[in-house]
Design a protein around this motif. Structure first.
Motif, PDB file in Angstrom:
ATOM      1  N   GLU A  43      14.536   0.970  -1.123  1.00 31.37           N
ATOM      2  CA  GLU A  43      14.960   0.646   0.243  1.00 31.37           C
ATOM      3  C   GLU A  43      14.075  -0.410   0.896  1.00 31.37           C
ATOM      4  O   GLU A  43      14.408  -0.908   1.981  1.00 31.37           O
ATOM      5  CB  GLU A  43      14.962   1.905   1.104  1.00 31.37           C
ATOM      6  N   LEU A  44      12.946  -0.754   0.288  1.00 31.64           N
ATOM      7  CA  LEU A  44      12.079  -1.799   0.828  1.00 31.64           C
ATOM      8  C   LEU A  44      12.848  -3.117   0.787  1.00 31.64           C
ATOM      9  O   LEU A  44      13.377  -3.505  -0.247  1.00 31.64           O
ATOM     10  CB  LEU A  44      10.785  -1.909   0.017  1.00 31.64           C
ATOM     11  N   ASP A  45      12.912  -3.803   1.927  1.00 26.94           N
ATOM     12  CA  ASP A  45      13.716  -5.009   2.055  1.00 26.94           C
ATOM     13  C   ASP A  45      12.852  -6.130   2.623  1.00 26.94           C
ATOM     14  O   ASP A  45      12.266  -5.970   3.705  1.00 26.94           O
ATOM     15  CB  ASP A  45      14.901  -4.718   2.983  1.00 26.94           C
ATOM     16  N   VAL A  46      12.773  -7.251   1.922  1.00 22.91           N
ATOM     17  CA  VAL A  46      11.935  -8.367   2.364  1.00 22.91           C
ATOM     18  C   VAL A  46      12.408  -8.947   3.690  1.00 22.91           C
ATOM     19  O   VAL A  46      11.652  -9.665   4.356  1.00 22.91           O
ATOM     20  CB  VAL A  46      11.827  -9.486   1.299  1.00 22.91           C
ATOM     21  N   ARG A  47      13.625  -8.642   4.114  1.00 18.73           N
ATOM     22  CA  ARG A  47      14.121  -9.133   5.408  1.00 18.73           C
ATOM     23  C   ARG A  47      13.563  -8.324   6.569  1.00 18.73           C
ATOM     24  O   ARG A  47      13.673  -8.733   7.723  1.00 18.73           O
ATOM     25  CB  ARG A  47      15.645  -9.110   5.432  1.00 18.73           C
ATOM     26  N   ASP A  48      12.962  -7.165   6.277  1.00 14.30           N
ATOM     27  CA  ASP A  48      12.385  -6.297   7.302  1.00 14.30           C
ATOM     28  C   ASP A  48      10.873  -6.468   7.326  1.00 14.30           C
ATOM     29  O   ASP A  48      10.258  -6.855   6.338  1.00 14.30           O
ATOM     30  CB  ASP A  48      12.693  -4.827   6.995  1.00 14.30           C
ATOM     31  N   PHE A  49      10.286  -6.147   8.477  1.00 13.17           N
ATOM     32  CA  PHE A  49       8.836  -6.070   8.579  1.00 13.17           C
ATOM     33  C   PHE A  49       8.481  -4.594   8.499  1.00 13.17           C
ATOM     34  O   PHE A  49       9.075  -3.769   9.189  1.00 13.17           O
ATOM     35  CB  PHE A  49       8.342  -6.665   9.897  1.00 13.17           C
ATOM     36  N   HIS A  50       7.529  -4.249   7.645  1.00 13.54           N
ATOM     37  CA  HIS A  50       7.169  -2.850   7.428  1.00 13.54           C
ATOM     38  C   HIS A  50       5.809  -2.537   8.037  1.00 13.54           C
ATOM     39  O   HIS A  50       4.872  -3.329   7.905  1.00 13.54           O
ATOM     40  CB  HIS A  50       7.151  -2.531   5.928  1.00 13.54           C
ATOM     41  N   ILE A  51       5.731  -1.398   8.663  1.00 15.14           N
ATOM     42  CA  ILE A  51       4.469  -0.888   9.178  1.00 15.14           C
ATOM     43  C   ILE A  51       4.214   0.438   8.480  1.00 15.14           C
ATOM     44  O   ILE A  51       5.065   1.336   8.504  1.00 15.14           O
ATOM     45  CB  ILE A  51       4.492  -0.696  10.701  1.00 15.14           C
ATOM     46  N   VAL A  52       3.065   0.531   7.835  1.00 11.23           N
ATOM     47  CA  VAL A  52       2.675   1.752   7.137  1.00 11.23           C
ATOM     48  C   VAL A  52       1.666   2.490   8.010  1.00 11.23           C
ATOM     49  O   VAL A  52       0.661   1.913   8.428  1.00 11.23           O
ATOM     50  CB  VAL A  52       2.043   1.418   5.765  1.00 11.23           C
ATOM     51  N   VAL A  53       1.955   3.739   8.288  1.00 12.32           N
ATOM     52  CA  VAL A  53       1.049   4.596   9.047  1.00 12.32           C
ATOM     53  C   VAL A  53       0.684   5.733   8.105  1.00 12.32           C
ATOM     54  O   VAL A  53       1.537   6.528   7.723  1.00 12.32           O
ATOM     55  CB  VAL A  53       1.718   5.140  10.323  1.00 12.32           C
ATOM     56  N   CYS A  54      -0.598   5.770   7.704  1.00  7.17           N
ATOM     57  CA  CYS A  54      -0.974   6.725   6.669  1.00  7.17           C
ATOM     58  C   CYS A  54      -2.316   7.386   6.976  1.00  7.17           C
ATOM     59  O   CYS A  54      -3.303   6.709   7.261  1.00  7.17           O
ATOM     60  CB  CYS A  54      -1.043   6.013   5.315  1.00  7.17           C
ATOM     61  N   SER A  55      -2.315   8.699   6.894  1.00  2.00           N
ATOM     62  CA  SER A  55      -3.563   9.440   7.062  1.00  2.00           C
ATOM     63  C   SER A  55      -4.301   9.503   5.731  1.00  2.00           C
ATOM     64  O   SER A  55      -3.795   9.052   4.705  1.00  2.00           O
ATOM     65  CB  SER A  55      -3.273  10.857   7.577  1.00  2.00           C
ATOM     66  N   THR A  56      -5.489  10.055   5.780  1.00  2.69           N
ATOM     67  CA  THR A  56      -6.290  10.274   4.580  1.00  2.69           C
ATOM     68  C   THR A  56      -6.519  11.771   4.485  1.00  2.69           C
ATOM     69  O   THR A  56      -6.819  12.429   5.476  1.00  2.69           O
ATOM     70  CB  THR A  56      -7.636   9.533   4.673  1.00  2.69           C
ATOM     71  N   TYR A  57      -6.369  12.296   3.283  1.00  2.00           N
ATOM     72  CA  TYR A  57      -6.496  13.735   3.095  1.00  2.00           C
ATOM     73  C   TYR A  57      -7.665  14.023   2.162  1.00  2.00           C
ATOM     74  O   TYR A  57      -7.906  13.283   1.201  1.00  2.00           O
ATOM     75  CB  TYR A  57      -5.189  14.290   2.507  1.00  2.00           C
ATOM     76  N   ASP A  97     -17.720   6.972   2.734  1.00  2.00           N
ATOM     77  CA  ASP A  97     -17.074   5.884   1.999  1.00  2.00           C
ATOM     78  C   ASP A  97     -15.568   6.050   1.841  1.00  2.00           C
ATOM     79  O   ASP A  97     -14.865   5.076   1.568  1.00  2.00           O
ATOM     80  CB  ASP A  97     -17.684   5.734   0.596  1.00  2.00           C
ATOM     81  N   THR A  98     -15.061   7.249   1.979  1.00  2.00           N
ATOM     82  CA  THR A  98     -13.620   7.471   1.805  1.00  2.00           C
ATOM     83  C   THR A  98     -12.869   7.439   3.139  1.00  2.00           C
ATOM     84  O   THR A  98     -11.677   7.713   3.174  1.00  2.00           O
ATOM     85  CB  THR A  98     -13.352   8.807   1.083  1.00  2.00           C
ATOM     86  N   PHE A  99     -13.576   7.069   4.216  1.00  2.00           N
ATOM     87  CA  PHE A  99     -12.962   6.954   5.539  1.00  2.00           C
ATOM     88  C   PHE A  99     -11.741   6.045   5.476  1.00  2.00           C
ATOM     89  O   PHE A  99     -11.822   4.915   5.009  1.00  2.00           O
ATOM     90  CB  PHE A  99     -13.977   6.401   6.546  1.00  2.00           C
ATOM     91  N   ASN A 100     -10.602   6.558   5.894  1.00  2.00           N
ATOM     92  CA  ASN A 100      -9.369   5.791   6.016  1.00  2.00           C
ATOM     93  C   ASN A 100      -8.832   5.286   4.683  1.00  2.00           C
ATOM     94  O   ASN A 100      -8.095   4.300   4.639  1.00  2.00           O
ATOM     95  CB  ASN A 100      -9.582   4.623   6.981  1.00  2.00           C
TER      96      ASN A 100
END
Length: 151
Positions: A43-57, A97-100
């Motif tokens: 579903e990733l489409d180069v015509r769209d702008f993507h924003i990734v919001v990701c936590s760290t576990y 060191d694993t922050f974010n």
């Protein structure tokens, strides 16, 4: 232009940040928000702008909600040349060191497939008094979303 926000979360904080970013960008852009567990790499489409919001576990790992998406990127190995994305990461500096690291992992996987990261890689720190929602809105307001060429 369509802005697609993908979030990967363990406890729901990344989803909350994604919703705040969407609220900030609506009006100027057509925005949709998706849990990475429900979004296929096809579903990733180069015509769209993507924003990734990701936590760290845990100790620098992807949250459970982002693992299937990251694995699918590796498995399918799509050519993402021309895809532009920005990252809002969540973490806690007590992990050193694993922050974010969660946001960084997804950014690396996208870049490995040819996508280009734009803008400041936001890194929220849970050890501060800065509210995630507030930082997410400020970051989104300052984000310079590039005009994309129609494919």
């Amino acid at each position: 232009m369509r802005v697609v926000i993908l979030f990967g979360t363990e406890m729901g904080t990344a989803e909350s940040a994604a919703d705040s970013i969407a609220e900030e960008l609506r009006g100027a852009h057509d925005v949709s928000v998706h849990d990475m567990t429900d979004f296929g790499v096809e579903e990733l489409d180069v015509r769209d702008f993507h924003i990734v919001v990701c936590s760290t576990y845990g100790d620098g790992d992807l949250p459970t909600g982002a693992e299937p998406f990251a694995d699918a990127l590796d498995r399918a190995a799509p050519d993402l040349s021309g895809l532009r994305f920005a990252v809002f990461g969540l973490g806690d500096t007590v992990y050193g060191d694993t922050f974010n690291r969660g946001g960084e992992i997804i950014a690396e996987r996208l870049a490995d497939r040819g996508a280009v990261q734009v803008g400041e890689h936001a890194r929220h720190d849970a050890s501060t008094e800065v509210r995630v929602k507030d930082m997410a809105r400020q970051w989104a307001a300052a984000l310079d979303i590039p005009a994309l060429v129609s494919a």
